[in-house]
Motif scaffolding. Structure first.
Motif, PDB file in Angstrom:
ATOM      1  N   ASP A  85       0.849  -1.181   0.000  1.00 27.07           N
ATOM      2  CA  ASP A  85       0.000   0.000   0.000  1.00 27.07           C
ATOM      3  C   ASP A  85       0.897   1.248   0.000  1.00 27.07           C
ATOM      4  O   ASP A  85       1.736   1.407   0.879  1.00 27.07           O
ATOM      5  N   LEU A  86       0.706   2.135  -0.988  1.00 26.27           N
ATOM      6  CA  LEU A  86       1.591   3.293  -1.140  1.00 26.27           C
ATOM      7  C   LEU A  86       1.573   4.230   0.062  1.00 26.27           C
ATOM      8  O   LEU A  86       2.623   4.730   0.470  1.00 26.27           O
ATOM      9  N   GLU A  87       0.409   4.488   0.640  1.00 22.59           N
ATOM     10  CA  GLU A  87       0.347   5.396   1.793  1.00 22.59           C
ATOM     11  C   GLU A  87       1.140   4.826   2.969  1.00 22.59           C
ATOM     12  O   GLU A  87       1.883   5.542   3.639  1.00 22.59           O
ATOM     13  N   LYS A  88       0.996   3.528   3.204  1.00 18.69           N
ATOM     14  CA  LYS A  88       1.753   2.886   4.288  1.00 18.69           C
ATOM     15  C   LYS A  88       3.243   2.889   3.965  1.00 18.69           C
ATOM     16  O   LYS A  88       4.082   3.085   4.842  1.00 18.69           O
ATOM     17  N   LEU A  89       3.568   2.682   2.694  1.00 22.68           N
ATOM     18  CA  LEU A  89       4.966   2.681   2.284  1.00 22.68           C
ATOM     19  C   LEU A  89       5.590   4.067   2.470  1.00 22.68           C
ATOM     20  O   LEU A  89       6.706   4.187   2.975  1.00 22.68           O
ATOM     21  N   TYR A  90       4.860   5.118   2.093  1.00 20.36           N
ATOM     22  CA  TYR A  90       5.367   6.477   2.288  1.00 20.36           C
ATOM     23  C   TYR A  90       5.595   6.773   3.775  1.00 20.36           C
ATOM     24  O   TYR A  90       6.541   7.473   4.134  1.00 20.36           O
ATOM     25  N   GLU A 116       8.162  -9.007  -3.436  1.00 22.00           N
ATOM     26  CA  GLU A 116       8.193 -10.319  -4.100  1.00 22.00           C
ATOM     27  C   GLU A 116       8.561 -10.183  -5.581  1.00 22.00           C
ATOM     28  O   GLU A 116       7.892 -10.695  -6.467  1.00 22.00           O
ATOM     29  N   LYS A 117       9.620  -9.418  -5.835  1.00 17.39           N
ATOM     30  CA  LYS A 117      10.215  -9.214  -7.157  1.00 17.39           C
ATOM     31  C   LYS A 117       9.310  -8.467  -8.139  1.00 17.39           C
ATOM     32  O   LYS A 117       9.524  -8.497  -9.336  1.00 17.39           O
ATOM     33  N   LYS A 118       8.310  -7.782  -7.621  1.00 17.08           N
ATOM     34  CA  LYS A 118       7.459  -6.927  -8.451  1.00 17.08           C
ATOM     35  C   LYS A 118       7.559  -5.507  -7.917  1.00 17.08           C
ATOM     36  O   LYS A 118       7.506  -5.276  -6.708  1.00 17.08           O
ATOM     37  N   LYS A 119       7.685  -4.562  -8.837  1.00 18.94           N
ATOM     38  CA  LYS A 119       7.856  -3.164  -8.432  1.00 18.94           C
ATOM     39  C   LYS A 119       6.591  -2.629  -7.756  1.00 18.94           C
ATOM     40  O   LYS A 119       5.493  -2.756  -8.276  1.00 18.94           O
ATOM     41  N   VAL A 120       6.793  -2.024  -6.584  1.00 14.72           N
ATOM     42  CA  VAL A 120       5.712  -1.356  -5.883  1.00 14.72           C
ATOM     43  C   VAL A 120       5.732   0.122  -6.261  1.00 14.72           C
ATOM     44  O   VAL A 120       4.707   0.701  -6.618  1.00 14.72           O
ATOM     45  N   VAL A 121       6.928   0.728  -6.193  1.00 10.80           N
ATOM     46  CA  VAL A 121       7.068   2.144  -6.517  1.00 10.80           C
ATOM     47  C   VAL A 121       8.526   2.427  -6.862  1.00 10.80           C
ATOM     48  O   VAL A 121       9.422   1.712  -6.426  1.00 10.80           O
ATOM     49  N   SER A 122       8.731   3.450  -7.652  1.00 12.99           N
ATOM     50  CA  SER A 122      10.089   3.954  -7.899  1.00 12.99           C
ATOM     51  C   SER A 122      10.047   5.465  -7.714  1.00 12.99           C
ATOM     52  O   SER A 122       9.008   6.097  -7.938  1.00 12.99           O
ATOM     53  N   PHE A 123      11.168   6.021  -7.277  1.00  6.25           N
ATOM     54  CA  PHE A 123      11.249   7.462  -7.062  1.00  6.25           C
ATOM     55  C   PHE A 123      12.703   7.891  -7.121  1.00  6.25           C
ATOM     56  O   PHE A 123      13.616   7.075  -7.061  1.00  6.25           O
ATOM     57  N   SER A 124      12.907   9.219  -7.262  1.00  9.14           N
ATOM     58  CA  SER A 124      14.258   9.782  -7.342  1.00  9.14           C
ATOM     59  C   SER A 124      14.509  10.733  -6.190  1.00  9.14           C
ATOM     60  O   SER A 124      13.602  11.446  -5.751  1.00  9.14           O
TER      61      SER A 124
END
Length: 192
Positions: A117-122, A156-164
């Motif tokens: 979940d992106l919000e939890k990841l952030y 699990e080897k699948k991209k969740v998010v990428s950022f710079s």
């Protein structure tokens, strides 16, 4: 009776002859299984074994040293000026740095996460600014060589998010011109 004596004598002579052949005689026969022979091929094999063993030792040494710095096997940050990859770790149980590599003016970081979940990841990335600040041990050398740190977070080897993370933001944060929240907002704006 004469025939039996001849057969027994022949058998004894044959047994003696065979026993002499399997002993430590100096004949040209093939060596016994218990003894080693020196042929032209074996020194080559010995050197291959030695090379393979030294490669195994080198790989073991490399992976041990990489694991001891808090990252996984693929981490290679030796050619990043002013940067210590062992210090790039988030204060998170869910996000772990898996590899760090340099490609020209970019540092590429791959991390693994239990969170999708992106919000939890952030929320887990809240210490991102401090983690980078700790990892940059010579800001001037780092800024001269690196333009950005590009992250990919996998589950699990699948991209969740990428950022710079742009180096100019790191400089501003380290100099106190950018807060941790502002830093994270800028990073989130690059997320894909």
């Amino acid at each position: 009776m004469e025939r039996r004596k001849i057969l027994l004598g022949s058998g004894a002579a044959l047994t003696t002859a065979l026993a002499g052949c399997t002993g430590s005689g100096g004949g040209d026969d093939e060596p016994d299984d218990d003894t080693e022979s020196n042929t032209d091929d074996e020194p080559e094999n010995d050197s291959k074994d030695t090379e393979d063993n030294s490669k195994d030792t080198e790989n073991t040494d490399d992976s041990d040293s990489e694991k001891s710095d808090g990252t996984d096997d693929e981490t290679s940050d030796a050619d990043i000026p002013g940067f210590d990859g062992s210090k790039l770790s988030l204060k998170s149980d869910s996000v772990t740095v898996a590899s760090i590599e340099r490609t020209d003016g970019t540092v590429e970081v791959v991390a693994t996460s239990d969170v999708t979940d992106l919000e939890k990841l952030y929320a887990e990335l809240g210490t991102l600014a401090d983690a980078h600040k700790s990892a940059i041990v010579d800001l001037e050398a780092f800024a001269d060589a690196i333009e950005s740190i590009d992250w990919v977070v996998d589950h699990e080897k699948k991209k969740v998010v990428s950022f710079s993370v742009k180096t100019e933001w790191l400089v501003s944060y380290k100099n106190g011109d950018l807060s941790a929240e502002e830093f994270l907002t800028k990073v989130k704006s690059t997320a894909e």
